[in-house]
Design an enzyme around this catalytic site. Structure first.
Site, PDB file in Angstrom:
ATOM      1  CG  ASP A  92     -31.805 -59.511 -70.265  1.00  0.00           C
ATOM      2  OD1 ASP A  92     -31.159 -58.470 -70.073  1.00  0.00           O
ATOM      3  OD2 ASP A  92     -32.213 -59.870 -71.392  1.00  0.00           O
ATOM      4  CE  LYS A  93     -36.728 -61.086 -61.557  1.00  0.00           C
ATOM      5  NZ  LYS A  93     -37.940 -60.329 -61.138  1.00  0.00           N
TER       6      LYS A  93
END
Length: 356
Positions: free
Chosen positions: A168-169
């Site tokens: 994830d970011k």
């Protein structure tokens, strides 16, 4: 691009673009779709697609089918499948379709290892992996385009090359990049067969009932919030997911845990701990950005807010990554130290706990 070859389910994404979820929980994005005519004669799907895709060889279509990236009526098929009238044939890939040329951007890369076949990078929190809605530039893929700008054999738009998996970011940590089609196929198979080794470090709210344990629960899109994943009560819904954990430090209000993934579903660690009543610290999507443990006195609220400021994202880091080298066959293991934002927050909790 290695994906499951037998069972791939279809769903609609929020923006109505087609996304498939394979049995390993990874999202596959539709790049091409063809509907066979009502008068379609039985025809192998590799020939069917070769006739319709420009600048694509039959061998390349067969490789895509072997990787589980040829879908007919919502199910992955082999290249020998015979297309029938009204069949819906899709070609999917493990990244969104780029309707534009990737711009090479001079974004610093923390390269942990690189040779002619693979590269391992330590992604910082805040860096998006693939270009997509709202993040067309400034991604890890743009950084790779810059890094390989003078490498003629590496085309950042070629789906047979590049990132083998994602995080994830706002999760930091290790990712492996394949520099050849063979490397991506071999590494993808290892992720699919669960022979890779991945260990995460996280901070969660509260104390786990056991010092070590396993969380098991099928994960699917949350029907009440399409931006979230959720653990499903119905055992027939969602994808099987297993997370092993060990408590490294318990501060009462929060705990530091080590997580080992047996499967790799979207948001798996975040969702599994939320399902146990222990969301990741400062995980806004899953409620961890609220004070969930402790008496909310003014002093305590200020302390937690200061911790949130120190680590302004979910406290999750992909610390280790191990795999078999796709060319040499050697087992390789890498480690990325827990980043400063998380270590500073850990230290702050240690001091706070010792003063109680």
């Amino acid at each position: 691009m290695m994906q499951d070859e037998e069972s791939v389910s279809l769903r609609e994404e929020i923006d109505d673009s087609k996304i498939f979820i394979d049995d390993n929980g990874r999202e596959l994005y539709e790049h091409f779709r063809f509907v066979a005519d009502k008068g379609q004669q039985l025809l192998r799907v590799d020939k069917f697609l070769t006739d319709r895709l420009e600048r694509t060889s039959r061998n390349r279509v067969q490789q895509a089918a072997d990787a589980g990236c040829v879908i007919v009526n919502g199910v992955a098929v082999k290249s020998s499948y015979k297309v029938k009238p009204d069949d819906v044939v899709s070609v999917v890939m493990d990244r969104p379709r780029y309707d534009f040329e990737i711009v090479a951007e001079d974004i610093p890369l923390d390269i942990v290892y690189e040779d002619a076949w693979v590269m391992v990078v330590n992604k910082p929190a805040g860096l998006v992996v693939h270009p997509g809605h709202g993040n067309w530039t400034g991604t890890l893929v743009n950084a790779l385009a810059w890094h390989f700008r003078d490498t003629p054999d590496y085309d950042v738009n070629d789906p047979r090359l590049g990132l083998v998996h994602r995080i994830d970011k706002d999760t930091s940590g290790l990712l492996v990049v394949a520099k050849t089609p063979e490397a991506k196929t071999m590494l993808g198979r290892q992720f699919f067969e669960k022979t890779t080794r991945r260990e995460y470090v996280a901070m969660i709210w509260g104390s786990m009932p056991e010092r070590a344990g396993t969380i098991i629960g099928n994960i699917a899109r949350n029907p009440r919030n399409p931006l979230q994943m959720a653990v499903m009560k119905d055992p027939n819904v969602g994808k099987h997911a297993v997370t092993h954990y060990e408590v490294l430090e318990d501060f009462g209000y929060v705990s530091i845990v080590k997580c080992v993934l047996e499967t790799g579903r979207t948001h798996q660690i975040r969702v599994h701990f939320q399902s146990q009543g222990h969301p990741l610290f400062n995980d806004a999507r899953y409620g961890g950005d609220n004070i969930l443990k402790g008496t909310p006195t003014a002093r305590y609220r200020q302390f937690v807010e200061n911790c949130f400021a120190l680590c302004p994202r979910q406290a999750l880091h992909a610390r280790t990554l191990g795999f078999r080298h796709p060319h040499t066959g050697k087992e390789m293991d890498f480690e990325a130290p827990v980043p400063p934002d998380m270590t500073a927050m850990f230290d702050k909790w240690r001091v706070f706990r010792s003063s109680q």
